[in-house]
Enzyme design. Sequence first.
Site, PDB file in Angstrom:
ATOM      1  N   LYS A 245      23.710 -35.892 -82.322  1.00  0.00           N
ATOM      2  CA  LYS A 245      24.566 -34.711 -82.284  1.00  0.00           C
ATOM      3  C   LYS A 245      25.338 -34.710 -80.970  1.00  0.00           C
ATOM      4  O   LYS A 245      24.752 -34.713 -79.892  1.00  0.00           O
ATOM      5  CB  LYS A 245      23.713 -33.447 -82.397  1.00  0.00           C
ATOM      6  N   LYS A 257      28.436 -17.067 -79.388  1.00  0.00           N
ATOM      7  CA  LYS A 257      27.220 -16.833 -78.610  1.00  0.00           C
ATOM      8  C   LYS A 257      27.466 -15.746 -77.565  1.00  0.00           C
ATOM      9  O   LYS A 257      28.601 -15.549 -77.119  1.00  0.00           O
ATOM     10  CB  LYS A 257      26.814 -18.113 -77.867  1.00  0.00           C
ATOM     11  N   GLU A 329      25.993 -25.391 -86.101  1.00  0.00           N
ATOM     12  CA  GLU A 329      26.976 -26.448 -86.375  1.00  0.00           C
ATOM     13  C   GLU A 329      26.399 -27.854 -86.300  1.00  0.00           C
ATOM     14  O   GLU A 329      26.921 -28.786 -86.909  1.00  0.00           O
ATOM     15  CB  GLU A 329      28.162 -26.327 -85.412  1.00  0.00           C
ATOM     16  N   ARG A 331      23.784 -29.307 -87.515  1.00  0.00           N
ATOM     17  CA  ARG A 331      23.339 -29.908 -88.778  1.00  0.00           C
ATOM     18  C   ARG A 331      24.518 -30.358 -89.632  1.00  0.00           C
ATOM     19  O   ARG A 331      24.384 -31.273 -90.453  1.00  0.00           O
ATOM     20  CB  ARG A 331      22.449 -28.915 -89.532  1.00  0.00           C
TER      21      ARG A 331
END
Length: 481
Positions: A245, A257, A329, A331
């Site tokens: 990732k 966030k 995001e 995944r």
Amino acid sequence: MPTVTLSTSKPTTARADVLILGIRGDEDKAELAATLDLMGFTGEKGQTVRFPSGGLAKAPVVVAVALPEEPTAEDLRRAAAKGLRAATNATSVAVALHPAGVDEVEAIAEGLELGSYRYEAYKSTKKGAAKKPEITSAVILTPFARQTTATKAVERAATVAAAVNVARDWVNTPPGDKRPADLVEAFSQHAGNDVKISVWDEKRLAKESCGGILGVGQGSDSPPRLMTLTYEPAKPVSHLALVGKGITFDSGGLSIKPGASMQTMKLDMAGAAAVVAATVAIARLGLPIKVTAYACIAENMPSGRATRPGDVLTMRSGSTVEVHNTDAEGRLVLADGLALAAESKPDHIVDVATLTGACVVALGQHTSGVLGNDDGFGERVLAAAKTAGESMWPLPIAEEMKGLVTSSSIADLRQHNPKPYGGTLFAAAFLREFVGDVPWAHLDIAGPSFNEGGAFDYTPVGGTGTGVRTLVKLATELSGS
């Protein structure tokens, strides 16, 4: 990193600014007993004290480090780093930690090289200020010093530690200086000619139906990238695929966030950093295993173009995914990378990602979670992690997670857990949909990838390089080296 060499010299005759001396019990303590007692040295594992040698050794200063009677390689790795941290204002150290074998010599060398790491790329130097001394040389005192296997072990330690340290550098780089194209350039410069590289830009990603990476990256004015690194020796005995990732900055997208949670989100590409650094190290070690690494790189930003909750993305595998939370995001980019990895028909797949806060809740800040679809392979990953000295723990993909992942009313899969618990298990169950029947392990490194506290042992402040050593060790084991 300091230059590490080997010597058969005795601790009392070794020449260095500081002698790092392991104390395992009364026998090691004998000549220094009075001094150690005055310094409050109890022998508790990991304790260090520093004092003048008083002529008992050529080195003017001694750093005593407490060791258990039969230290493990990890005990020695940490002790070497502890001793190094205590050897302030020195430029050279002699290290007498009593390694019982070549593997322990390698661990000590790793501890010295990992413990010496500092990230000061953005520190300004005041005019006229004296430069702080740095340790440039370290000699490990061992009866194995003249053995070729010991010399090779030190060389191997230097290669692995350099990989960990460059991964730390990448994680520590401010997010504005490592947007997707910048990160690709940094990875490419490090890899040099040791591996083959290909890079897909946003046009190629669209052509190749990588809807996950595109969906995450479309809110940024710095387009996403997929970087593939391939190392293929002449006669590989196995094929390992690695997926990382690489979110260069995670604002959360439209599911934004809180401000405080964004402060460290430059760390969200630590998984890609680990797989790239490990792949290059594996190539430089010349291991007889093919490795294909996929770095899934994007910047997750809010804008008028950003993916919205409720959107449906079509992934590389052809599966459709309903998006529920744009802050989940990782995944999505991993799904495309895993599908590509599975297409290459490797023997094993490992993905590495700072994926879920739930894993930190479950395992704390210093332990990674390991989940997968093959118990035997998972055990091999955990064994490699233990040998490498990285704390990892197995977690299950509970049976009910399959139903939750496939519970979208309008798409094949739902991206986010509808329940307020089991977030790590749900994320792994989602990723499992993209690996087919290839033995696969998922490393959730959300906790240990970044250290916000003070430096300790060989763990610095900031990026830690978690995952690199485990991946290199796993490749070593899979290749039979």
